[in-house]
Design a protein around this motif. Structure first.
Motif, PDB file in Angstrom:
ATOM      1  N   LEU A 138      -7.565  -3.516  11.138  1.00 35.16           N
ATOM      2  CA  LEU A 138      -8.370  -2.332  10.870  1.00 35.16           C
ATOM      3  C   LEU A 138      -9.509  -2.133  11.857  1.00 35.16           C
ATOM      4  CD1 LEU A 138      -8.672  -2.188   6.968  1.00 35.16           C
ATOM      5  CD2 LEU A 138      -7.314  -0.731   8.466  1.00 35.16           C
ATOM      6  N   LYS A 139     -10.195  -3.213  12.230  1.00 36.41           N
ATOM      7  CA  LYS A 139     -11.388  -3.055  13.064  1.00 36.41           C
ATOM      8  C   LYS A 139     -11.081  -2.421  14.421  1.00 36.41           C
ATOM      9  CE  LYS A 139     -15.645  -5.256  14.505  1.00 36.41           C
ATOM     10  NZ  LYS A 139     -16.485  -6.459  14.485  1.00 36.41           N
ATOM     11  N   PRO A 140     -10.061  -2.882  15.171  1.00 37.02           N
ATOM     12  CA  PRO A 140      -9.754  -2.191  16.436  1.00 37.02           C
ATOM     13  C   PRO A 140      -9.347  -0.738  16.226  1.00 37.02           C
ATOM     14  CG  PRO A 140      -8.690  -4.341  16.345  1.00 37.02           C
ATOM     15  CD  PRO A 140      -9.225  -4.068  14.983  1.00 37.02           C
ATOM     16  N   PHE A 141      -8.660  -0.462  15.104  1.00 43.76           N
ATOM     17  CA  PHE A 141      -8.238   0.907  14.818  1.00 43.76           C
ATOM     18  C   PHE A 141      -9.444   1.809  14.578  1.00 43.76           C
ATOM     19  CE2 PHE A 141      -6.989   4.202  11.748  1.00 43.76           C
ATOM     20  CZ  PHE A 141      -5.998   4.839  12.479  1.00 43.76           C
ATOM     21  N   ILE A 142     -10.426   1.302  13.841  1.00 46.04           N
ATOM     22  CA  ILE A 142     -11.641   2.083  13.562  1.00 46.04           C
ATOM     23  C   ILE A 142     -12.441   2.295  14.846  1.00 46.04           C
ATOM     24  CG2 ILE A 142     -13.853   2.044  12.348  1.00 46.04           C
ATOM     25  CD1 ILE A 142     -12.407   0.512  10.096  1.00 46.04           C
ATOM     26  N   GLU A 143     -12.607   1.228  15.626  1.00 44.59           N
ATOM     27  CA  GLU A 143     -13.378   1.331  16.861  1.00 44.59           C
ATOM     28  C   GLU A 143     -12.675   2.175  17.917  1.00 44.59           C
ATOM     29  OE1 GLU A 143     -14.084  -2.707  17.937  1.00 44.59           O
ATOM     30  OE2 GLU A 143     -15.806  -2.930  16.582  1.00 44.59           O
ATOM     31  N   LEU A 144     -11.372   2.429  17.721  1.00 47.10           N
ATOM     32  CA  LEU A 144     -10.627   3.282  18.644  1.00 47.10           C
ATOM     33  C   LEU A 144     -11.197   4.696  18.680  1.00 47.10           C
ATOM     34  CD1 LEU A 144      -8.098   3.546  20.497  1.00 47.10           C
ATOM     35  CD2 LEU A 144      -6.820   4.223  18.463  1.00 47.10           C
ATOM     36  N   PHE A 145     -11.762   5.131  17.548  1.00 51.45           N
ATOM     37  CA  PHE A 145     -12.322   6.489  17.486  1.00 51.45           C
ATOM     38  C   PHE A 145     -13.482   6.668  18.454  1.00 51.45           C
ATOM     39  CE2 PHE A 145     -10.009   6.721  13.477  1.00 51.45           C
ATOM     40  CZ  PHE A 145      -9.587   8.042  13.478  1.00 51.45           C
ATOM     41  N   THR A 146     -14.222   5.600  18.735  1.00 55.35           N
ATOM     42  CA  THR A 146     -15.344   5.729  19.672  1.00 55.35           C
ATOM     43  C   THR A 146     -14.867   5.969  21.096  1.00 55.35           C
ATOM     44  OG1 THR A 146     -15.415   3.318  20.011  1.00 55.35           O
ATOM     45  CG2 THR A 146     -16.794   4.229  18.256  1.00 55.35           C
ATOM     46  N   GLY A 147     -13.602   5.645  21.365  1.00 54.52           N
ATOM     47  CA  GLY A 147     -13.063   5.845  22.709  1.00 54.52           C
ATOM     48  C   GLY A 147     -12.361   7.173  22.894  1.00 54.52           C
ATOM     49  N   ILE A 148     -12.195   7.931  21.802  1.00 55.67           N
ATOM     50  CA  ILE A 148     -11.543   9.242  21.916  1.00 55.67           C
ATOM     51  C   ILE A 148     -12.519  10.234  22.545  1.00 55.67           C
ATOM     52  CG2 ILE A 148     -10.500  11.154  20.641  1.00 55.67           C
ATOM     53  CD1 ILE A 148      -9.624   9.187  18.541  1.00 55.67           C
ATOM     54  N   ILE A 207     -19.496   3.761  14.450  1.00 55.76           N
ATOM     55  CA  ILE A 207     -20.757   3.132  14.842  1.00 55.76           C
ATOM     56  C   ILE A 207     -21.419   2.485  13.634  1.00 55.76           C
ATOM     57  CG2 ILE A 207     -23.071   3.575  15.755  1.00 55.76           C
ATOM     58  CD1 ILE A 207     -21.855   5.887  17.367  1.00 55.76           C
ATOM     59  N   ILE A 208     -21.532   3.242  12.547  1.00 58.60           N
ATOM     60  CA  ILE A 208     -22.176   2.719  11.345  1.00 58.60           C
ATOM     61  C   ILE A 208     -21.369   1.572  10.752  1.00 58.60           C
ATOM     62  CG2 ILE A 208     -22.858   3.295   8.981  1.00 58.60           C
ATOM     63  CD1 ILE A 208     -23.614   6.053   9.937  1.00 58.60           C
ATOM     64  N   ALA A 209     -20.052   1.703  10.738  1.00 54.95           N
ATOM     65  CA  ALA A 209     -19.202   0.644  10.179  1.00 54.95           C
ATOM     66  C   ALA A 209     -19.340  -0.647  10.970  1.00 54.95           C
ATOM     67  CB  ALA A 209     -17.743   1.105  10.161  1.00 54.95           C
ATOM     68  N   SER A 210     -19.344  -0.550  12.293  1.00 56.50           N
ATOM     69  CA  SER A 210     -19.441  -1.741  13.138  1.00 56.50           C
ATOM     70  C   SER A 210     -20.780  -2.449  12.978  1.00 56.50           C
ATOM     71  CB  SER A 210     -19.226  -1.349  14.603  1.00 56.50           C
ATOM     72  OG  SER A 210     -19.307  -2.468  15.452  1.00 56.50           O
ATOM     73  N   ILE A 211     -21.881  -1.669  12.981  1.00 54.75           N
ATOM     74  CA  ILE A 211     -23.209  -2.267  12.827  1.00 54.75           C
ATOM     75  C   ILE A 211     -23.373  -2.854  11.424  1.00 54.75           C
ATOM     76  CG2 ILE A 211     -25.689  -1.816  12.879  1.00 54.75           C
ATOM     77  CD1 ILE A 211     -25.162   0.359  14.918  1.00 54.75           C
TER      78      ILE A 211
END
Length: 323
Positions: free
Chosen positions: A134-144, A187-191
């Protein structure tokens, strides 16, 4: 005759010197890059200030708040409008500030709820395997690219939103807020996850030892202990929403008006700079007024990021002291 320790000693000394040398090189390399980043940031601010200050040669501070005019009845009216290209130019920043807030605040509120929930799930509930997926999938949105998200909201989101809710304007502040939430949630999820995982595991074990359930431990022990980190996540998310350009440029409708209706068109500071800078006459009042917007925007985002960094640093010191 030399014993074994005496034979090894020169080798250890040589290795120790090489290690210290490498550490110094790495230390000064990162220190140099830090100063370079600080210098570039300072140069950006100086450039914005040098250009923006020229706007006050012909305008004053009040001109960026309202424009005074005389009505047909002879009474004086105060106009809060941004119309820099009209015959009677108006440079009020208030419609742009309201437009920025009315898109960024709903986006942040939605993102805080979803982002913190996702962060709690990844940190406290999900298994290692689920987290790795899940984590790489969620952080993928920051690269779109945000222009892609803006295009999707313009073509698909606006049509669906209009068919279901029939808003006042097809392109509006709430539609842009939904688009902004896609880049703020990761961003919020990662922090949030980092803040929760920084809490010492002993606190969890102590809570379980006292008979608390997993949910009680999360809500009454972990979240209160990491509240500073969660606050910083919300602040950074808000700063990201304020500074976004392409999504709000494509999805808000770009009407510079003051209102609190999230289903009507608005215009943000970033969208104004992006839309008008390429067509404005060089060294005109309009040109320098756009730099004033840049100064306001840069100052707000810088203060938000600085404050969030201070909050995170405070949380790390507190956790380190408690641990």
């Amino acid at each position: 005759m030399l014993n074994d320790s005496q034979k090894i000693s020169p080798y250890l000394k040589t290795k120790s010197r090489k290690t210290l040398l490498h550490e110094k090189i790495i230390k000064y390399f990162f220190l140099f890059n830090g100063y370079i980043a600080l210098l570039l940031l300072l140069m950006i601010f100086i450039f914005l200030f040098q250009e923006g200050i020229k706007a006050f040669d012909n305008l004053n501070v009040l001109d960026f708040l309202y424009s005074g005019t005389v009505s047909e009845e002879g009474s004086k009216e105060y106009l809060f409008q941004w119309y820099p290209t009209s015959e009677f130019s108006r440079f009020s920043l208030l419609p742009l500030i309201f437009g920025t807030l009315i898109t960024a605040i709903p986006a942040t509120l939605m993102s805080v709820v979803l982002g913190i929930s996702v962060g709690i799930y990844l940190s406290e509930i999900a298994s290692n395997r689920t987290r790795e997926i899940l984590k790489p999938f969620i952080e993928l949105f920051t690269g779109i690219p945000t222009v892609i998200l803006g295009f999707i909201m313009l073509v698909v989101g606006a049509t669906l939103f209009n068919d279901f809710f029939h808003p006042v304007n097809r392109l509006n502040a709430f539609l842009a807020s939904i688009g902004l939430s896609f880049i703020v949630i990761p961003i919020i999820a990662s922090i949030t996850e980092d803040a929760l995982r920084s809490i010492p595991n002993e606190m969890r074990m102590a809570s379980y030892a006292l008979g608390a359930t997993k949910w009680q431990t999360i809500t009454r022990v972990i979240i209160p202990s990491a509240i500073s980190g969660l606050s910083a996540a919300a602040i950074l998310g808000f700063g990201r929403a304020v500074g976004e350009t392409m999504i709000v440029l494509m999805a808000t409708g770009n009407a510079a008006e003051i209102h609190l209706n999230i289903f009507r068109s608005v215009r943000t500071m970033t969208a104004t700079i992006a839309a008008e800078m390429g067509e404005v006459s060089h060294e005109s009042e309009h040109y320098y007024a756009l730099f004033v917007i840049g100064i306001v925007l840069f100052s707000v985002t810088f203060i938000l990021n600085l404050f969030a960094e201070l909050v995170i640093s405070r949380m790390k010191k507190k956790v380190g002291t408690d641990g």
